[in-house]
Design a protein around this motif. Sequence first.
Motif, PDB file in Angstrom:
ATOM      1  N   SER A  34       0.830  -1.220   0.000  1.00 55.59           N
ATOM      2  CA  SER A  34       0.000   0.000   0.000  1.00 55.59           C
ATOM      3  C   SER A  34       0.859   1.263   0.000  1.00 55.59           C
ATOM      4  O   SER A  34       0.460   2.294  -0.539  1.00 55.59           O
ATOM      5  N   GLY A  35       2.074   1.185   0.587  1.00 54.94           N
ATOM      6  CA  GLY A  35       2.966   2.349   0.586  1.00 54.94           C
ATOM      7  C   GLY A  35       3.339   2.749  -0.832  1.00 54.94           C
ATOM      8  O   GLY A  35       3.501   3.942  -1.138  1.00 54.94           O
ATOM      9  N   TYR A  38       0.891   5.273  -2.221  1.00 54.50           N
ATOM     10  CA  TYR A  38       1.107   6.660  -1.788  1.00 54.50           C
ATOM     11  C   TYR A  38       2.360   7.234  -2.455  1.00 54.50           C
ATOM     12  O   TYR A  38       2.406   8.407  -2.826  1.00 54.50           O
ATOM     13  N   ARG A  39       3.363   6.377  -2.620  1.00 53.81           N
ATOM     14  CA  ARG A  39       4.582   6.819  -3.301  1.00 53.81           C
ATOM     15  C   ARG A  39       4.274   7.205  -4.753  1.00 53.81           C
ATOM     16  O   ARG A  39       4.812   8.188  -5.279  1.00 53.81           O
ATOM     17  N   SER A 104       5.078  11.295   2.882  1.00 59.64           N
ATOM     18  CA  SER A 104       4.291  11.349   4.125  1.00 59.64           C
ATOM     19  C   SER A 104       3.289  12.495   4.085  1.00 59.64           C
ATOM     20  O   SER A 104       2.173  12.360   4.592  1.00 59.64           O
ATOM     21  N   ARG A 113      -6.113   9.544   0.908  1.00 61.33           N
ATOM     22  CA  ARG A 113      -6.310   8.312   1.696  1.00 61.33           C
ATOM     23  C   ARG A 113      -7.630   7.629   1.350  1.00 61.33           C
ATOM     24  O   ARG A 113      -7.678   6.423   1.179  1.00 61.33           O
ATOM     25  N   ARG A 134       0.442   1.213   6.905  1.00 61.52           N
ATOM     26  CA  ARG A 134       0.407   1.874   8.211  1.00 61.52           C
ATOM     27  C   ARG A 134      -0.949   1.728   8.884  1.00 61.52           C
ATOM     28  O   ARG A 134      -1.055   1.801  10.094  1.00 61.52           O
ATOM     29  N   ASP A 135      -1.988   1.588   8.051  1.00 61.28           N
ATOM     30  CA  ASP A 135      -3.355   1.598   8.594  1.00 61.28           C
ATOM     31  C   ASP A 135      -4.143   0.394   8.106  1.00 61.28           C
ATOM     32  O   ASP A 135      -5.358   0.425   8.054  1.00 61.28           O
ATOM     33  N   ARG A 184       9.564  10.952   9.040  1.00 57.33           N
ATOM     34  CA  ARG A 184       8.392  10.207   8.568  1.00 57.33           C
ATOM     35  C   ARG A 184       7.636   9.565   9.740  1.00 57.33           C
ATOM     36  O   ARG A 184       6.421   9.543   9.763  1.00 57.33           O
ATOM     37  N   ASP A 188       3.803  10.332  10.249  1.00 57.59           N
ATOM     38  CA  ASP A 188       2.886   9.184  10.189  1.00 57.59           C
ATOM     39  C   ASP A 188       2.091   9.014  11.491  1.00 57.59           C
ATOM     40  O   ASP A 188       0.931   8.630  11.474  1.00 57.59           O
ATOM     41  N   ARG A 191      -0.447  12.496  12.127  1.00 55.87           N
ATOM     42  CA  ARG A 191      -1.417  13.039  11.162  1.00 55.87           C
ATOM     43  C   ARG A 191      -2.843  12.810  11.683  1.00 55.87           C
ATOM     44  O   ARG A 191      -3.092  11.885  12.468  1.00 55.87           O
TER      45      ARG A 191
HETATM   46  O1   DC Z   1       5.988   1.837   3.466  1.00 61.14           O
HETATM   47  P1   DC Z   1       6.555   3.010   2.681  1.00 61.14           P
HETATM   48  O2   DC Z   1       7.754   3.651   3.298  1.00 61.14           O
HETATM   49  O3   DC Z   1       6.745   2.708   1.247  1.00 61.14           O
HETATM   50  O4   DC Z   1       5.372   4.103   2.762  1.00 61.14           O
HETATM   51  C1   DC Z   1       5.513   5.330   2.161  1.00 61.14           C
HETATM   52  C2   DC Z   1       4.745   6.391   2.927  1.00 61.14           C
HETATM   53  O5   DC Z   1       3.347   6.177   2.765  1.00 61.14           O
HETATM   54  C3   DC Z   1       5.023   6.484   4.415  1.00 61.14           C
HETATM   55  O6   DC Z   1       5.445   7.781   4.773  1.00 61.14           O
HETATM   56  C4   DC Z   1       3.713   6.227   5.086  1.00 61.14           C
HETATM   57  C5   DC Z   1       2.692   6.249   4.006  1.00 61.14           C
HETATM   58  N1   DC Z   1       1.750   5.130   4.086  1.00 61.14           N
HETATM   59  C6   DC Z   1       0.552   5.367   4.700  1.00 61.14           C
HETATM   60  O7   DC Z   1       0.329   6.464   5.193  1.00 61.14           O
HETATM   61  N2   DC Z   1      -0.380   4.387   4.749  1.00 61.14           N
HETATM   62  C7   DC Z   1      -0.129   3.187   4.228  1.00 61.14           C
HETATM   63  N3   DC Z   1      -1.076   2.238   4.290  1.00 61.14           N
HETATM   64  C8   DC Z   1       1.114   2.919   3.611  1.00 61.14           C
HETATM   65  C9   DC Z   1       2.041   3.931   3.570  1.00 61.14           C
END
Ligand code: DC
Length: 230
Positions: A34-35, A38-39, A104, A113, A134-135, A184, A188, A191
């Motif tokens: 999932s990251g 967002y990337r 982030s 989101r 993260r969530d 980060r 994270d 927020r």
């Molecule tokens: O896991 P990563 O480092 O590739 O995630 C990149 C950014 O995305 C990190 O700053 C947190 C955010 N992220 C998020 O807020 N929710 C998620 N489910 C996955 C990542």
Amino acid sequence: MKRIIIAIDGFSSCGKSTMAKALARNIGYLYFDSGAMYRAVALYCMQNSLITDGEIDTEALRGKMKDIHITFEADPETKNSITFLNGVNVEHSIRSLEVSRYVSNVAALDFVRSEMVEQQREMGKQKGIVMDGRDIGTTVFPDAEMKVFVTASAEVRAKRRYDELSARGDNPNFNEILENVLQRDHIDQTRDVSPLKKADDAILLDNSNLTREEQMEWLIDTYKKLTTEC
Ligand code: DC
């Protein structure tokens, strides 16, 4: 055996993706990062002049959300998941330090989101998936049958990221990476929308002193216990 949803959440650079990928391969599940989504949105902002002097043009991005299509495909050789942004393979470019710098803030935007969570839930409909983020255990799949929350010290995580970037030929600076990891973590966790926190029913895994093999053994044991119970 019942097919379940496995949610792996935790701090940046804990090795979540590596562990989630290996677990999925081991038990024949699909893996979703999932990251990476967002990337990819952060990369889209960089490529479309939506960032000026480090500030994201939130309103312009809101208007562009419908033009951002993120998909995953398995690499035919390695079977690893590859991220595509509007049909273009961005797997390498979304891992740059520049994307890490903005991601982030992009991931803290409520409209980003909600769009990503909708797409992630769609991916989970089939069950038999491992998703890391993260969530995932708190917001995306609060009913996931297996939830793991991963942590490790900031220094250990920065060193892992440093090694990863060095291995792919970049010329990283350790202190810059450590600063990025800490920054980060802060964004994270603080927020407003879906902050990073352990779900009450997630199992805590501190992997600062675990080898990959020990970690995998632990994950598979936990998975087997849970799937024979449910
Ligand atoms: O896991 P990563 O480092 O590739 O995630 C990149 C950014 O995305 C990190 O700053 C947190 C955010 N992220 C998020 O807020 N929710 C998620 N489910 C996955 C990542």
